[in-house]
Design a protein around this motif. Structure first.
Motif, PDB file in Angstrom:
ATOM      1  N   TYR A 148      -1.366  12.693   9.928  1.00 40.17           N
ATOM      2  CA  TYR A 148      -1.429  11.244   9.253  1.00 40.17           C
ATOM      3  C   TYR A 148      -0.284  10.714   9.521  1.00 40.17           C
ATOM      4  CZ  TYR A 148      -3.399   7.564   6.315  1.00 40.17           C
ATOM      5  OH  TYR A 148      -3.742   6.280   5.983  1.00 40.17           O
ATOM      6  N   ASN A 152       0.822   7.669  12.010  1.00 33.88           N
ATOM      7  CA  ASN A 152       1.217   6.555  11.620  1.00 33.88           C
ATOM      8  C   ASN A 152       2.739   5.842  11.952  1.00 33.88           C
ATOM      9  OD1 ASN A 152      -0.886   4.934  10.288  1.00 33.88           O
ATOM     10  ND2 ASN A 152      -1.062   6.922   9.087  1.00 33.88           N
ATOM     11  N   ASP A 153       3.461   7.054  12.647  1.00 30.72           N
ATOM     12  CA  ASP A 153       4.718   6.778  13.122  1.00 30.72           C
ATOM     13  C   ASP A 153       4.740   6.020  14.416  1.00 30.72           C
ATOM     14  OD1 ASP A 153       7.346   7.224  13.323  1.00 30.72           O
ATOM     15  OD2 ASP A 153       7.343   9.413  13.251  1.00 30.72           O
ATOM     16  N   ASP A 154       5.556   4.864  14.179  1.00 32.51           N
ATOM     17  CA  ASP A 154       5.848   3.909  15.419  1.00 32.51           C
ATOM     18  C   ASP A 154       6.600   4.773  16.449  1.00 32.51           C
ATOM     19  OD1 ASP A 154       3.982   2.062  15.168  1.00 32.51           O
ATOM     20  OD2 ASP A 154       5.216   0.980  13.596  1.00 32.51           O
ATOM     21  N   ASN A 196      -7.988   3.550   7.011  1.00 34.27           N
ATOM     22  CA  ASN A 196      -6.738   3.274   7.684  1.00 34.27           C
ATOM     23  C   ASN A 196      -6.719   3.982   8.851  1.00 34.27           C
ATOM     24  OD1 ASN A 196      -5.875   1.882   5.602  1.00 34.27           O
ATOM     25  ND2 ASN A 196      -4.677   3.398   4.623  1.00 34.27           N
ATOM     26  N   LEU A 197      -7.140   5.158   9.119  1.00 29.96           N
ATOM     27  CA  LEU A 197      -6.819   6.023  10.412  1.00 29.96           C
ATOM     28  C   LEU A 197      -7.907   5.080  11.387  1.00 29.96           C
ATOM     29  CD1 LEU A 197      -6.205   8.290  12.127  1.00 29.96           C
ATOM     30  CD2 LEU A 197      -8.319   9.600  11.360  1.00 29.96           C
ATOM     31  N   LYS A 199      -8.563   2.032  11.433  1.00 26.08           N
ATOM     32  CA  LYS A 199      -7.808   0.762  11.867  1.00 26.08           C
ATOM     33  C   LYS A 199      -6.521   1.278  12.542  1.00 26.08           C
ATOM     34  CE  LYS A 199      -8.424  -1.908   7.645  1.00 26.08           C
ATOM     35  NZ  LYS A 199      -7.871  -1.579   6.426  1.00 26.08           N
ATOM     36  N   ARG A 200      -5.857   2.316  12.329  1.00 24.77           N
ATOM     37  CA  ARG A 200      -4.784   2.514  13.266  1.00 24.77           C
ATOM     38  C   ARG A 200      -5.095   3.195  14.575  1.00 24.77           C
ATOM     39  NH1 ARG A 200       0.538   1.978  14.084  1.00 24.77           N
ATOM     40  NH2 ARG A 200       1.499   3.818  14.846  1.00 24.77           N
ATOM     41  N   LYS A 203      -5.717  -0.012  16.597  1.00 18.86           N
ATOM     42  CA  LYS A 203      -4.504  -0.758  16.836  1.00 18.86           C
ATOM     43  C   LYS A 203      -3.751  -0.169  17.988  1.00 18.86           C
ATOM     44  CE  LYS A 203      -0.510  -2.718  14.750  1.00 18.86           C
ATOM     45  NZ  LYS A 203       0.667  -2.028  14.382  1.00 18.86           N
ATOM     46  N   LEU A 204      -4.031   1.154  18.214  1.00 20.95           N
ATOM     47  CA  LEU A 204      -3.231   1.994  19.176  1.00 20.95           C
ATOM     48  C   LEU A 204      -4.343   2.099  20.513  1.00 20.95           C
ATOM     49  CD1 LEU A 204      -2.079   5.063  17.191  1.00 20.95           C
ATOM     50  CD2 LEU A 204      -0.776   2.882  18.051  1.00 20.95           C
TER      51      LEU A 204
END
Ligand code: FAD
Length: 721
Positions: A148, A152-154, A196-197, A199-200, A203-204
């Motif tokens: 996780y 989430n780490d850009d 959240n996962l 969405k993330r 987004k990626l």
């Protein structure tokens, strides 16, 4: 010329060092050693990953997803973020259905066992699944923490990768995924990890197949939520990838066969005269060390300590219900600190083992020795072999829990009669009929199968099917109710015995009725005259008599639920029911500190139960503590069944003490809540916010924010389940 031995050693060392440099040590890095049984502190109902029960198998371990898929020839990998094993079970079910119904080559995987740098380089023919439980305050489960953080780490490597296939704006554009979240809507951060996962990933740039799905344990609809989601998912998957659907046919992932020998704890030869062969058969020993009798530490989830149960005491004065104080002698073998949890490694009752083995037609063969050979290389066996049918059913399968509707549909082809098959299919496919005829009656799998077939044994069900379909029996956790400062060699727990009076059968909690049986036997009372004349019985002597009727395997789970390090800090404790357990320990610890001359802070304890004459646990002890601590200690009680007009709960009594609570909070008090996660914990939090708002004259929304920030600072702590 031949190398001499020194040259050879030097060459090997240089080779090993080079390998270490290029692999960053990953080749031999130990698998991360988290507590695989790690329990659910506020776990939205899904504590401990069941990968606890993996024995052998999975020999080609790699942390590289691409490599793993290549090695095993799989094209679907379903990852799970699981705490109690529920998410893992759903991941397994999803994977099995993908294989059996749609011909996909699917496997499941623990998120903790892989690295994620190459998530962006999986081919378009690969689908990755995520079955994610949300834990506590919207946190990932222990085994999902690293993943996780990574996702989430850009600045993650893959996010910046210059792989040709990766679009810089959508680094995961080559990833196809499916996702299901598990949560409990009585928690504030309901299903936050799954949401959240999803969405993330979107987004990626990753491409989701089907909808984002989620299940709600709070409303008890998890099973139906899952079934509805996966049906839609497979339709979407079929459309996106052109899958071929065919009738699901069970394909075993493991071959279980008999060796021709027998072994049992009742058989004196395997107890008294251990010959090497008989001693290699697992009869419930948690690991090889214990099997061989080499009992030594360090003790942990995989190597539990066989603790002597030195005391079992009834705490209720209720004619029917029981709450037992259990004390374990751990000497210097097991270390704990006040506020930790004790995990009990358990077994099923004789009655349920017999019911189950009879209904599947294995009762007469129960002591036959069996071995298990994985057919699917990714299969993780949940029990050690060689073993016996009796051992697997008694120590490794959750045979007593609620039945899943899908299991009835899958088991139907193995029914002993046409009528049983039809009935299993009907209940497996009709949500309402299942709710009315199965779920409402609290029946377990053996009850259901026996009812469907009119008592005819289901001898056609492969044992491997049951092993693969039923959840694993996992340890149960208890908040320790003793203080390590007062006595570090003894651990006590406080457990309410679970028994559900269903229309046709009484459903007994596995662990708590094991403790009750131990108590009845220790007290030497005639069981028919005990509080529960239908109390069930257990193999208390353990495998080969190793538990001797008075020992249980246990391990400690460290918790963050801790007293402030400064004994002068005031503490406010809210602990209705068995939520009182850790506060008994907290207060005993403070009394001990006071006795040795330490200046201790104020302690305000709220306790609630039904009636002071029935379930006021440790009632006599509190009077003594009040005497010892004088005005430093106040206990406030709430009784819900004394006033027939108004039920009084701890939250109501907190309101009466609003000024005192606010004053103590202003003096830096720590605030603790323990017990029921679903309603009580939430109402207590809302009540504290209301108190702070009223007392400080601030808007309720600011007070709510304040309480949240106290949680972040660990000033407000919860131990809820
Ligand atoms: P289980 O077998 O797990 O059954 C659980 C419930 O489901 C029971 O009510 C049972 O009757 C019901 N059930 C079983 N089968 C069915 C079925 N077929 N259909 C419908 N319902 C069914 N508990 C305490 O008493 N004291 C503590 O201090 C404590 N601390 C805890 C701390 C933590 C961190 C956690 C996670 C839990 C804690 N618990 C505590 C709860 C404890 O771990 C157990 O869950 C509890 O004791 C019940 O265990 P059991 O094996 O007896 O019941």
């Amino acid at each position: 010329a031949l190398l001499d031995s020194l040259d050879f050693i030097v060459l090997v060392l240089v080779g090993v060092a080079t390998l270490a440099f290029f692999t960053k040590g990953k080749l031999w890095a130990k698998e991360p050693e988290t507590d695989p049984y790690a329990g659910g502190l506020g776990s939205q109902g899904f504590g401990s990953t069941t990968s606890f029960g993996s024995f052998g198998g999975n020999s080609n371990k790699t942390r590289d997803i691409t490599k793993k898929l290549e090695q095993t020839g799989k094209n679907v990998i379903i990852f799970y973020g699981s705490q109690t094993g529920t998410a893992e079970d759903y991941a397994n079910r999803l994977s099995k259905e993908a294989t059996q119904r749609y011909g996909l080559k699917s496997m499941t995987a623990d998120l903790e066992d892989y690295d994620y740098e190459n998530l962006n380089s999986l081919g378009d023919d690969i689908v990755v699944g995520f079955v994610m439980a949300t834990y506590g305050e919207g946190e990932p489960t222990d085994n999902a923490v690293n993943f996780y953080e990574f996702i989430n780490d850009d600045s993650s490597e893959w996010a910046e990768s210059d792989e040709p296939s990766a679009d810089p704006d959508s680094p995961l554009s080559s990833l196809n995924y499916v996702i299901f979240g598990l949560g409990n809507n009585t928690y504030e951060h309901y299903n936050e990890i799954g949401r959240n996962l999803d969405k993330r990933l979107k987004k990626l740039g990753a491409k989701r197949i089907g909808d984002y799905g989620e299940g709600d344990d709070g409303q008890g609809t998890m099973e139906e939520d899952y079934l509805a989601w996966k049906d839609d998912l497979f339709s979407a998957w079929k459309e996106a990838k052109g899958l071929d659907e065919h009738e699901a046919k069970y394909e075993p992932s493991v071959k279980i066969s008999e060796t021709g020998e027998t072994a049992s704890s009742e058989d004196s030869s395997s107890v008294a005269e251990p010959d090497a062969e008989a001693m290699s058969v697992y009869l419930g020993e948690p690991n090889k060390k214990i099997l061989r009798g080499e009992i030594k530490g360090p003790y942990n989830a995989g190597n539990p300590f066989l603790a002597n149960v030195s005391e079992t005491r009834e705490l209720f004065h209720d004619p029917k219900r029981s709450c037992i104080h259990v004390e374990f002698d751990v000497g210097t073998n097991v270390k704990y600190t006040t506020g930790d949890h004790l995990a009990l490694h358990i077994q099923n009752s004789d009655e349920e083992v017999e019911r189950f083995l009879k209904v599947i037609g294995l009762w007469d063969k129960r002591h036959n020795v069996i071995k298990a050979k994985p057919i699917d290389p990714t299969y993780k066996p949940s029990f050690p072999v060689p073993t016996t049918y009796d051992t697997v059913v008694r120590y490794y399968l959750e045979i007593n829990g609620a039945v899943s509707r899908q299991l009835l549909a899958f088991i139907a082809p193995f029914a002993p009669t046409e009528t049983a098959k039809k009935e299993a299919l009907r209940l497996g496919s009709d949500k309402n009929a299942f709710a009315d005829e199965v779920a409402k009656h609290y029946t377990n799998i053996a009850h259901v199968l026996s009812k469907l077939s009119g008592g005819e044994p289901w001898t056609n069900v492969p044992f491997s099917f049951l092993v693969e379909s039923l959840p694993h029996l996992i340890p149960r956790y208890y908040s320790i109710s003793s203080s390590s400062l007062v006595d570090k060699s003894k651990i006590s727990i406080t457990a309410v015995v679970e028994s559900l009076e269903a229309p046709e059968y009484a459903i007994k909690g596995v662990a708590t009725n094991l403790l009750l049986d131990m108590k009845i036997k220790k007290d030497g009372v005639d069981p028919s005259k005990s509080k529960d004349p239908q109390a069930v019985h257990y193999e208390l002597s353990g495998p080969r008599g190793k538990f001797g009727g008075h020992k249980l395997p246990v391990h400690i789970r460290r918790s963050n639920f801790k007293l402030p390090s400064d004994p002068k800090k005031p503490i406010i404790m809210i602990g209705p029911g068995t939520g009182l357990a850790p506060f008994r320990a907290f207060v005993m610890e403070r009394a001990k500190q006071a006795e040795s001359g330490t200046d201790v802070g104020q302690q305000l304890l709220f306790f609630g139960c039904r009636n002071p004459n029935e379930d006021f646990i440790y009632k006599e002890q509190w009077a003594g503590i009040e005497k010892e601590l004088g005005d430093k200690f106040t206990m406030v009680t709430a009784f819900s069944r004394v006033d027939p007009v108004q039920k009084v709960y701890v939250q109501h009594r907190m309101q009466e003490y609003a000024k005192q609570i606010n004053d103590l909070m202003q003096q830096g008090a720590y605030f603790y809540v323990c017990g029921d996660a679903s309603r009580m914990a939430r109402e207590v939090q809302a009540t504290l916010a209301k108190i702070l708002s009223d007392q400080r004259g601030i808007p309720l929304s600011s007070a709510e924010q304040l309480v949240k920030s106290l949680k972040v600072q660990n000033v407000y702590q919860e131990d809820v389940w």
